[in-house]
Write a protein that holds these residues in place. Structure first.
Motif, PDB file in Angstrom:
ATOM      1  N   ALA A 127       0.845  -1.189   0.000  1.00 14.77           N
ATOM      2  CA  ALA A 127       0.000   0.000   0.000  1.00 14.77           C
ATOM      3  C   ALA A 127       0.881   1.240   0.000  1.00 14.77           C
ATOM      4  O   ALA A 127       1.892   1.296   0.687  1.00 14.77           O
ATOM      5  N   TRP A 128       0.496   2.193  -0.798  1.00 16.09           N
ATOM      6  CA  TRP A 128       1.178   3.486  -0.800  1.00 16.09           C
ATOM      7  C   TRP A 128       0.207   4.474  -0.174  1.00 16.09           C
ATOM      8  O   TRP A 128      -0.879   4.700  -0.681  1.00 16.09           O
ATOM      9  N   ILE A 129       0.614   5.052   0.919  1.00 19.21           N
ATOM     10  CA  ILE A 129      -0.257   5.949   1.667  1.00 19.21           C
ATOM     11  C   ILE A 129       0.325   7.353   1.630  1.00 19.21           C
ATOM     12  O   ILE A 129       1.491   7.568   1.937  1.00 19.21           O
ATOM     13  N   ARG A 130      -0.494   8.281   1.249  1.00 25.01           N
ATOM     14  CA  ARG A 130      -0.094   9.680   1.189  1.00 25.01           C
ATOM     15  C   ARG A 130      -0.506  10.344   2.490  1.00 25.01           C
ATOM     16  O   ARG A 130      -1.682  10.365   2.840  1.00 25.01           O
ATOM     17  N   THR A 131       0.457  10.876   3.221  1.00 22.66           N
ATOM     18  CA  THR A 131       0.157  11.437   4.540  1.00 22.66           C
ATOM     19  C   THR A 131      -0.293  12.893   4.495  1.00 22.66           C
ATOM     20  O   THR A 131      -0.979  13.350   5.397  1.00 22.66           O
ATOM     21  N   GLU A 132       0.086  13.628   3.473  1.00 24.20           N
ATOM     22  CA  GLU A 132      -0.342  15.022   3.383  1.00 24.20           C
ATOM     23  C   GLU A 132      -1.586  15.122   2.513  1.00 24.20           C
ATOM     24  O   GLU A 132      -1.893  14.226   1.732  1.00 24.20           O
ATOM     25  N   SER A 133      -2.312  16.201   2.666  1.00 21.13           N
ATOM     26  CA  SER A 133      -3.504  16.389   1.847  1.00 21.13           C
ATOM     27  C   SER A 133      -3.284  17.580   0.927  1.00 21.13           C
ATOM     28  O   SER A 133      -2.379  18.380   1.124  1.00 21.13           O
ATOM     29  N   GLY A 134      -4.118  17.667  -0.079  1.00 22.29           N
ATOM     30  CA  GLY A 134      -4.019  18.783  -1.011  1.00 22.29           C
ATOM     31  C   GLY A 134      -3.918  18.293  -2.443  1.00 22.29           C
ATOM     32  O   GLY A 134      -3.824  17.101  -2.710  1.00 22.29           O
ATOM     33  N   PRO A 135      -3.932  19.227  -3.358  1.00 20.71           N
ATOM     34  CA  PRO A 135      -3.910  18.897  -4.782  1.00 20.71           C
ATOM     35  C   PRO A 135      -2.499  18.522  -5.249  1.00 20.71           C
ATOM     36  O   PRO A 135      -1.754  19.356  -5.753  1.00 20.71           O
ATOM     37  N   CYS A 136      -2.135  17.269  -5.082  1.00 14.50           N
ATOM     38  CA  CYS A 136      -0.757  16.846  -5.373  1.00 14.50           C
ATOM     39  C   CYS A 136      -0.430  16.849  -6.862  1.00 14.50           C
ATOM     40  O   CYS A 136       0.740  16.923  -7.232  1.00 14.50           O
ATOM     41  N   LEU A 137      -1.419  16.791  -7.743  1.00 12.22           N
ATOM     42  CA  LEU A 137      -1.136  16.736  -9.177  1.00 12.22           C
ATOM     43  C   LEU A 137      -1.191  18.101  -9.866  1.00 12.22           C
ATOM     44  O   LEU A 137      -0.948  18.194 -11.064  1.00 12.22           O
ATOM     45  N   ASP A 138      -1.498  19.167  -9.115  1.00 11.54           N
ATOM     46  CA  ASP A 138      -1.581  20.498  -9.732  1.00 11.54           C
ATOM     47  C   ASP A 138      -0.312  20.896 -10.486  1.00 11.54           C
ATOM     48  O   ASP A 138      -0.405  21.389 -11.612  1.00 11.54           O
ATOM     49  N   PRO A 139       0.875  20.709  -9.923  1.00 14.01           N
ATOM     50  CA  PRO A 139       2.076  21.086 -10.679  1.00 14.01           C
ATOM     51  C   PRO A 139       2.178  20.334 -12.014  1.00 14.01           C
ATOM     52  O   PRO A 139       2.617  20.898 -13.017  1.00 14.01           O
TER      53      PRO A 139
END
Length: 57
Positions: A33-45
């Protein structure tokens, strides 16, 4: 028989629900499992990047 695949969490939850609802003789095992700990629009860049200039000759 194994059929490894990449799946998002909602898909795994839905598959587990279907297995339980229809009493299917299968199991879902998470191998990684790959878990992303931060939130927000990660693909915007990536979406906002300028595409490379192409020249067709």
């Amino acid at each position: 028989m194994r059929h490894p695949a990449w799946c998002a969490a909602p898909n795994v939850a839905y598959a587990q629900e279907l297995l339980g609802t229809h009493r299917l003789p299968a199991q879902i095992r998470l191998l990684e499992a790959w878990i992303r700990t931060e939130s927000g629009p990660c693909l915007d860049p990536w979406y906002e990047r300028k595409p490379p200039q192409r020249s067709f000759r």
